[in-house]
Scaffold this active site. Structure first.
Site, PDB file in Angstrom:
ATOM      1  N   THR A   1       0.757  -1.234  -0.028  1.00  0.00           N
ATOM      2  CA  THR A   1       0.056  -0.175  -0.002  1.00  0.00           C
ATOM      3  C   THR A   1       0.837   1.302   0.227  1.00  0.00           C
ATOM      4  O   THR A   1       0.458   2.479  -0.482  1.00  0.00           O
ATOM      5  CB  THR A   1      -1.021  -0.155   1.150  1.00  0.00           C
ATOM      6  OG1 THR A   1      -2.023  -1.100   1.090  1.00  0.00           O
ATOM      7  CG2 THR A   1      -1.662   1.287   1.416  1.00  0.00           C
TER       8      THR A   1
ATOM      9  N   SER B   1       1.282  -7.574  -0.976  1.00  0.00           N
ATOM     10  CA  SER B   1       1.963  -8.315   0.137  1.00  0.00           C
ATOM     11  C   SER B   1       1.313  -9.607   0.500  1.00  0.00           C
ATOM     12  O   SER B   1       1.778 -10.803   1.115  1.00  0.00           O
ATOM     13  CB  SER B   1       2.623  -7.676   1.309  1.00  0.00           C
ATOM     14  OG  SER B   1       1.763  -7.372   2.500  1.00  0.00           O
TER      15      SER B   1
ATOM     16  N   THR C   1       1.620  -4.100   4.276  1.00  0.00           N
ATOM     17  CA  THR C   1       1.662  -4.389   5.935  1.00  0.00           C
ATOM     18  C   THR C   1       0.990  -5.793   6.007  1.00  0.00           C
ATOM     19  O   THR C   1       1.144  -6.255   7.217  1.00  0.00           O
ATOM     20  CB  THR C   1       0.479  -3.348   6.432  1.00  0.00           C
ATOM     21  OG1 THR C   1      -0.915  -3.716   5.768  1.00  0.00           O
ATOM     22  CG2 THR C   1       0.811  -2.052   6.361  1.00  0.00           C
ATOM     23  N   ASP C   2       0.340  -6.487   5.149  1.00  0.00           N
ATOM     24  CA  ASP C   2      -0.353  -7.706   5.480  1.00  0.00           C
ATOM     25  C   ASP C   2       0.551  -8.977   5.771  1.00  0.00           C
ATOM     26  O   ASP C   2       0.116  -9.739   6.746  1.00  0.00           O
ATOM     27  CB  ASP C   2      -1.220  -8.128   4.180  1.00  0.00           C
ATOM     28  CG  ASP C   2      -2.402  -7.456   3.990  1.00  0.00           C
ATOM     29  OD1 ASP C   2      -2.788  -6.451   4.601  1.00  0.00           O
ATOM     30  OD2 ASP C   2      -3.090  -7.626   2.716  1.00  0.00           O
TER      31      ASP C   2
HETATM   32  N1  ASP Z   1      -2.573  -5.624   0.932  1.00  0.00           N
HETATM   33  C1  ASP Z   1      -1.470  -4.505   1.233  1.00  0.00           C
HETATM   34  C2  ASP Z   1      -0.392  -5.263   1.160  1.00  0.00           C
HETATM   35  O1  ASP Z   1      -0.038  -5.870   2.193  1.00  0.00           O
HETATM   36  C3  ASP Z   1      -1.941  -3.794   2.495  1.00  0.00           C
HETATM   37  C4  ASP Z   1      -0.892  -2.762   2.858  1.00  0.00           C
HETATM   38  O2  ASP Z   1       0.321  -2.855   2.556  1.00  0.00           O
HETATM   39  O3  ASP Z   1      -1.179  -1.965   3.716  1.00  0.00           O
HETATM   40  O4  ASP Z   1       0.451  -4.989   0.235  1.00  0.00           O
END
Ligand code: ASP
Length: 355
Positions: free
Chosen positions: A31, A78, A111-112
């Site tokens: 993200t 991610s 973040t995932d």
């Molecule tokens: N779906 C995203 C990821 O993990 C979520 C994020 O980065 O906050 O790439």
């Protein structure tokens, strides 16, 4: 999944002065590199579409903190992290840190699965130079995007640690770090605890290692468990097949039986409470353990630890306790241990008591 790779030499430097630490910024997507159709959209965006040069260009202050060498390692959401990409990333970091021309590494990530990648690197990076992961909860296109400040803070932490030889209070030798929302976490402890809040990462029970704000970095505690140079594990191309199952009301043994039939080497259980397991599942797992499949008990609770021989009789069933590692981090450690040839329950328990 887009996995282009590009790099520029450190000396290209984004206008920074030559005496500053040389920090490689490795972008993997997420993200923090996400874009939506409009600035008020923070949930319907595409992750991993903004390139590393654009991420850096949004933070001119970086040139006052470090000489930056950007590399686009991948451009993935991610949630779709793969084991081969983990291998590529860890190997690239080890190569960079072995060079006198690099003082530290910052990784931008989604973040995932950040907590899994961070712990993997914590166990496989062979250097005491800083490695700092960061991410964002809001896409780069959002009002009040959190990525630019998180990136500046991550580079600030890496530059600070790179500039110090001592562990305390400078943070040297504390393993892989996560800089997020002004806090500095250990890769071992940090977990994502919110689906939307900007303050999405916590180190349950134990708390953050320290903080970073306005260019100032302070560490408040050290890391006790083994990591990086003290880790017996190395990154390789082989990833033993390890899966996670959960225990819950009315669970059946179908998933465990299917995994055994598929030939898994290990199963981590996200147990209830103190890693307790529904009797239907426990019977299937005991049979799996008796066939030589590593069975590790963790908990779905989100904080605390799983006591050996607590909710289940590990000695009798051949199970291993994950201690305070959540199921996802326990899976990382189990894969590395199995890849290193550690397969017996007693030896695996020692590994889980050490890392
Ligand atoms: N779906 C995203 C990821 O993990 C979520 C994020 O980065 O906050 O790439």
């Amino acid at each position: 999944m887009n996995t282009s790779t590009s790099s520029s030499p450190i000396s290209s430097g984004h206008g920074a002065t030559p005496s500053l630490p040389r920090i490689a910024v490795l972008a993997t997507g997420g993200t923090i590199a996400g874009a939506a159709a409009d600035a008020t959209n923070t949930s319907g965006y595409q992750a991993g579409v903004v390139g590393v040069d654009q991420l850096l260009a949004a933070v001119p202050a970086l040139s006052t903190v470090a000489r930056i060498a950007p590399e686009q390692i991948a451009s993935v959401d991610s949630k779709d992290m793969t084991l081969p990409l983990w291998t590529t990333l860890a190997q690239r970091i080890n190569t960079l840190l072995a060079s006198d021309a690099v003082d530290g590494v910052v990784v931008t990530h989604g973040t995932d699965t950040l907590e899994e990648t961070a712990y993997l690197l914590h166990l496989t990076v062979k250097s005491d130079k800083p490695v700092v992961l960061t991410a964002a909860m809001r896409p780069a296109s959002a009002l009040s995007a959190d990525g630019p400040l998180n990136l500046l803070n991550a580079v600030t932490v890496a530059a600070h640690v790179a500039g110090h030889a001592e562990a305390h209070p400078a943070g040297r030798g504390q393993g892989v770090l996560v800089a997020f929302n002004n806090r500095i976490h250990s890769a071992r402890d940090v977990v994502k605890t919110s689906t939307y809040a900007v303050d999405a990462f916590q180190s349950p029970e134990i708390g953050a290692l320290g903080w970073v704000q306005d260019g100032r970095v302070e560490f408040q505690r050290g890391v006790v468990r083994a990591h990086t140079l003290a880790s017996e594990f190395a990154i390789g191309a082989q990833w033993p097949h390890v899966e996670i199952v959960a225990s819950y009301a009315g669970v059946s043994r179908i998933a465990v039986d299917a995994l055994v039939a598929a030939g898994v080497r290990g199963i981590v259980v996200a147990g209830t409470g103190n890693g307790s397991i529904h009797q239907a599942l426990q019977q299937a797992l005991a049979e799996a353990a008796s066939r030589g499949i590593a069975v590790v008990r963790s908990s779905r609770v989100g904080s605390g630890h799983v006591m050996r021989n607590g909710a289940a009789a590990d000695d009798a069933l051949g199970f291993v306790s994950a201690g305070s590692l959540n199921p996802y981090k326990a899976r990382v450690l189990l894969m590395l241990a199995l890849a290193a040839g550690v397969t017996e329950a007693v030896a695996l328990q020692k590994v889980f008591d050490t890392y």
